[in-house]
Design a protein around this motif. Sequence first.
Motif, PDB file in Angstrom:
ATOM      1  N   HIS A   1       0.631  -1.255  -0.002  1.00  0.00           N
ATOM      2  CA  HIS A   1      -0.010  -0.209   0.158  1.00  0.00           C
ATOM      3  C   HIS A   1       1.003   1.328   0.016  1.00  0.00           C
ATOM      4  O   HIS A   1       1.395   1.454   0.895  1.00  0.00           O
TER       5      HIS A   1
ATOM      6  N   HIS B   1       1.063   5.530  -1.909  1.00  0.00           N
ATOM      7  CA  HIS B   1       0.239   6.472  -2.954  1.00  0.00           C
ATOM      8  C   HIS B   1       1.246   7.180  -3.540  1.00  0.00           C
ATOM      9  O   HIS B   1       2.371   8.041  -3.143  1.00  0.00           O
TER      10      HIS B   1
ATOM     11  N   HIS C   1      -9.430   1.765   1.518  1.00  0.00           N
ATOM     12  CA  HIS C   1      -9.128   2.153   3.066  1.00  0.00           C
ATOM     13  C   HIS C   1     -10.331   1.453   3.677  1.00  0.00           C
ATOM     14  O   HIS C   1     -11.484   1.584   3.111  1.00  0.00           O
TER      15      HIS C   1
ATOM     16  N   HIS D   1      -5.674  -0.690   6.792  1.00  0.00           N
ATOM     17  CA  HIS D   1      -5.916   0.197   8.188  1.00  0.00           C
ATOM     18  C   HIS D   1      -6.607  -0.644   9.125  1.00  0.00           C
ATOM     19  O   HIS D   1      -6.147  -1.086  10.389  1.00  0.00           O
TER      20      HIS D   1
ATOM     21  N   ASP E   1       1.699   3.199   3.095  1.00  0.00           N
ATOM     22  CA  ASP E   1       0.985   4.533   2.910  1.00  0.00           C
ATOM     23  C   ASP E   1       1.922   5.484   2.399  1.00  0.00           C
ATOM     24  O   ASP E   1       3.323   5.295   2.334  1.00  0.00           O
TER      25      ASP E   1
HETATM   26 ZN   LIG Z   1      -3.513   4.937   1.996  1.00  0.00          ZN
END
Ligand SMILES: [Zn+2]
Length: 410
Positions: free
Chosen positions: A58, A60, A178, A208, A259
């Motif tokens: 995961h 971005h 998410h 998460h 993240d």
């Molecule tokens: Zn994220």
Amino acid sequence: MQESYSLSGISILTSGSFLEKSSIKINQSEIQDIGTVSDKDIKVKGEAYLYPAIINVHDHFRGNYLPKVGPKEGTFYLNWSYWDNDLKSAPVYEEREKNTVEDLYALSMYKNIFAGVVTVNDHYPHNKNNKYVTKMPIRVVTDYTLVHAISSLSLNWGDPIEVEHKKAIDNNFPFITHCAEGFDKETQAAVKTLEKVKCLDDHDVLVHCIGFSDEDIKKVQKVGATIVWCPGSNMYMFNVTCKIRKILEAKINVCIGTDSTHSGTANILEEIRWAREVYKRMYHEEISPETLFKLVTINPARAFRMQHKIGSIEIGKLADLLLIKPGDKDPYNAIVNLQMEDIELLTCNGNPVYGAREYEELFKLRDVEYTKIKVRNRDKLIIGDPVRLMSRIRKAVGYKKTFDFIPLDD
Ligand SMILES: [Zn+2]
């Protein structure tokens, strides 16, 4: 046709055992054999351990920038949407957007390469990232469906949940979202929402899950969905993370993800160490290095439904390999303690993307364009040209920008 080669004089961590003083044969993009050598053999000097390359489940790619954006001192967020608002009104966001999207993507690629990662997911819609990620020399997973979050506040990414989830089933893709990233009533009801629309199943990769009840954990365990643990981002934004011990005890497929660096740690290596630290703080006991290793290799391979291709060293799998100078005799401790400069060689599909100067012949053998760099005083080679990337970024923002995940000496 890509040249075959072998690496010899190395210790190899396969899915079943640790083979000392062994060798590995790579034919085109695959692992052809273990324990034998080919005509073109690279004899590795000194002690070196070989692992499957790390998988970052995961990330971005537009958001790997610094500094972080977080809650006001002494406070924490109720859910992710407050962070999103703070981020988009922060000066760093304005600075970030002075760069081209292409350069932000390249920055994220190097964040992952320097940390031993060659498979990663950019949680963002296909129509926004496809153009950038399909050109990359590492595997930025393209076979996925997604929604931003299970919440009415969700950003408008992809189609509605039911449509995206059906696409995942039809194509045997993961459905990534998410989930329960916060503590208001609606965010905490994410699992119930997924159940209601009949989209809770083993395709789900739930990121998460910090607002999960014990009942949610049971439901996720029953359907065989994946949980992504991002302790760096969670502790920074919420001062709490998911019920990781219970989740592991339920034998759920758990993975560690970074993240973005706007909320998370520098990279997956730091995230692994932070995961270990957070676990110790929460439970006053150790999470085993072997478990941590699985959380960034075979488990994310399963989450992406690619376990037959990546995630472990086995004959016939893709040659995504990570060779390191071990700082510890135990192979699991060595990987948990790995620093960016201790990476000897990183390959994706058998092609080198990062490594020590000693492997220059392999970069040449595979026709890889590379740059000579120094990483914390060690001579390295890296695919492409991160030095020029950094100078473009510095020009765009007007000062000498640095990132802790780009360890270039200058
Ligand atoms: Zn994220």
